[in-house]
Design an enzyme around this catalytic site. Structure first.
Site, short mmCIF file in Angstrom:
data_model
loop_
_atom_site.label_atom_id
_atom_site.label_comp_id
_atom_site.label_asym_id
_atom_site.label_seq_id
_atom_site.Cartn_x
_atom_site.Cartn_y
_atom_site.Cartn_z
N VAL A 1 0.84 -1.21 0.00
CA VAL A 1 0.00 0.00 0.00
C VAL A 1 0.87 1.25 0.00
O VAL A 1 0.57 2.25 -0.66
CB VAL A 1 -0.95 -0.01 1.22
CG1 VAL A 1 -1.65 1.33 1.35
CG2 VAL A 1 -1.95 -1.13 1.09
N ALA A 2 1.98 1.21 0.74
CA ALA A 2 2.86 2.38 0.80
C ALA A 2 3.48 2.69 -0.56
O ALA A 2 3.77 3.86 -0.86
CB ALA A 2 3.96 2.13 1.83
N ILE B 1 2.02 2.03 -3.57
CA ILE B 1 1.02 2.30 -4.60
C ILE B 1 0.71 3.80 -4.66
O ILE B 1 0.30 4.39 -3.66
CB ILE B 1 -0.29 1.52 -4.32
CG1 ILE B 1 -0.04 0.02 -4.46
CG2 ILE B 1 -1.39 1.95 -5.28
CD1 ILE B 1 -1.24 -0.82 -4.14
N GLU C 1 -1.78 5.79 -5.11
CA GLU C 1 -3.24 5.79 -5.27
C GLU C 1 -3.80 7.13 -5.72
O GLU C 1 -4.91 7.22 -6.23
CB GLU C 1 -3.91 5.37 -3.96
CG GLU C 1 -3.65 6.28 -2.77
CD GLU C 1 -2.40 5.87 -2.02
OE1 GLU C 1 -2.10 6.49 -0.99
OE2 GLU C 1 -1.71 4.95 -2.49
N ASP D 1 -13.11 24.18 -41.81
CA ASP D 1 -14.14 24.81 -42.62
C ASP D 1 -15.13 25.50 -41.69
O ASP D 1 -15.70 24.86 -40.80
CB ASP D 1 -14.86 23.75 -43.47
CG ASP D 1 -16.00 24.36 -44.27
OD1 ASP D 1 -15.78 25.43 -44.85
OD2 ASP D 1 -17.08 23.77 -44.30
#
Length: 467
Positions: free
Chosen positions: A322-323, A325, A327, A369
């Site tokens: 988790v550290a 990632i 996020e 155009d």
């Protein structure tokens, strides 16, 4: 005869339905009598029109006169698209493990696990909400085309002229066109009286096209080579009658019309990731692989080297995962895009899709155009001023109702407030009429005090007391 065109994408946006389906007649190249015969209606169709039973049968055969819509993704499908990411998957796995630990553990560890679950849920929810919102604001191209179709039309049915909803029009119907009408379908003209149509939406031509009834013969003998703008015996769906009167035979409806061809091509456009989004996806995969390897090594070290329990080792490994990632990566990219869009908006460049700013930010020249692309080539009454009131007209509303025309006296009050305290001569002096030399026979000027004084010296104007 009036079959739905197939394989439209091969010819590109310039292709017409007759170009991609050999079974569709070249209506502009054949006499009107032959067009009547091909549609299987009687020679006196101009007077009698279709009967109600014939119209119902043809409606069952050809379907309603509507443009098909691209299948829209549900909210759950959009959410899944945002969650279908390797890094998000790791976060969700960690959240599930933390939730299980929080349930079975006690004391301070339980609170810590629940806090971790809450933080991960908040981050994932925030990123998903931003992504779904941005994606939902981009699915409006086909809706704009549908808004161009006529809501109703005057047809000859059962021998008399009747007003019919646009969706109920079928090939073989006789439609009556007058100034201001929007053509409800592709029509082969039978009668014209000074008829001209504004076809900028299809051809880009800003000048109305004068209409005829004679067949159009191509110089090279190939009727498919005749551009839409030169098919003067045809009126096309969603175009506007700018002048005159005409009667025509409906030959194509719905997706079989020329505007329907454009709608089909628009619906086939696929979303393509920009370079930055592709790089982010690649980095996410690399990070996921690296984080997974590190987490496994961490668990092995904790379990075999430090003699931690299996669950505790898993906790240590997931904590490390988790550290590592990022996020907040999606949120940071979105915020950067939003800041860039706001910055370009200050330079009068409006961007509909956030990732487009990545490419548009480096553009130096845009070739486009003008008519039909940047402008609609339409003149609309937006306001109506009387001697004592001001009325506003909502020209952007797709429905023609009386609610679009409302009285707004605040406009007159604002205008009147600007003249408070001015003398009559000062009001005349600031009027809109003036020659370049600054003088008018009646003393009206807006080119400076000197011209006003010259008119005053000539005796053309004089100061009057304020009322």
């Amino acid at each position: 005869m009036c079959k739905k065109p197939t394989n439209l994408g091969e010819k590109g946006a310039a292709a017409t339905k007759a170009d991609v389906d050999p079974n569709v007649p070249n209506w502009h190249a054949i006499p009107k009598e032959e067009a009547v015969a091909l549609l299987g209606v009687g020679a006196d169709i101009r007077k009698t029109g279709l009967t109600s039973s014939e119209a119902a049968a043809r409606l069952q055969q050809y379907g309603p006169n509507e443009l098909s819509e691209k299948e829209r993704r549900t909210l759950l499908q959009r959410i899944w698209t945002q969650l279908y990411n390797v890094l998000v998957g790791i976060l969700v796995f960690v959240a599930v493990v933390s939730l299980i630990k929080g349930i079975i553990s006690e004391g301070e560890g339980r609170v810590t696990n629940f806090i971790e679950v809450g933080l991960i849920t908040f981050v994932v929810t925030l990123n998903t909400t931003i992504g779904v919102y941005q994606e939902g604001s981009a699915e409006k191209a086909a809706e704009a085309l549908k808004g161009m179709l006529s809501s109703e039309a005057v047809l000859v049915r059962d021998g008399k002229e009747v007003k019919v909803p646009g969706s109920q029009i079928v090939p073989g119907d006789v439609v009556v066109l007058q100034t201001g009408d929007r053509v409800p379908a592709d029509v082969r003209l039978l009668e014209v009286n000074n008829l001209a149509c504004q076809e900028a939406a299809l051809t880009g031509e800003s000048v109305p096209i004068d209409k005829i009834t004679d067949p159009i013969i191509a110089k090279n003998g190939n009727p498919k080579s005749t551009p839409l703008g030169d098919r003067k015996n045809m009126c096309f769906s969603a175009t506007l009658v700018s002048q005159g009167y005409g009667v025509g035979l409906v030959v194509s409806t719905g997706d079989n019309t020329e505007i329907g061809t454009i709608n089909t091509l628009v619906n086939k456009v696929e979303d393509k990731k920009t370079a930055v989004l592709e790089q982010i996806a690649f980095i996410a995969k690399c990070l996921a692989s690296f984080i997974s390897v590190v987490a496994i090594i961490t668990w092995l070290v904790a379990y075999f080297k430090l003699d931690e329990g299996a669950l505790e080792s898993l906790t240590i490994a997931l904590t490390c995962a988790v550290a590592m990632i990022p996020e907040g990566l999606d949120a940071i990219v979105t915020m950067t895009y939003s800041w860039s869009v706001a910055k370009m908006a200050k330079q009068n460049a409006i961007i509909r899709k956030l990732p487009a700013v990545e490419t548009l930010g480096s553009v130096t020249v845009i070739c486009s155009d003008k008519t039909g692309t940047l402008t609609k080539n339409e003149m609309s009454l937006v306001a109506f001023v009387t001697s004592n009131a001001h009325y506003k007209n909502d020209v952007d509303n797709k429905e023609r109702t009386s609610k679009n025309f409302v009285r707004d006296d605040s406009y007159m009050a604002t205008r009147a407030a600007g003249a408070t305290g001015k003398s009559t001569a000062e009001v005349i002096h600031s009027g809109p009429s003036a020659h370049k030399d600054g003088k008018q026979p009646f003393g009206f000027s807006m080119h400076g005090e000197n011209s006003y004084r010259g008119a005053k010296d000539d005796g053309l104007v004089e100061d009057l007391p304020s009322p």
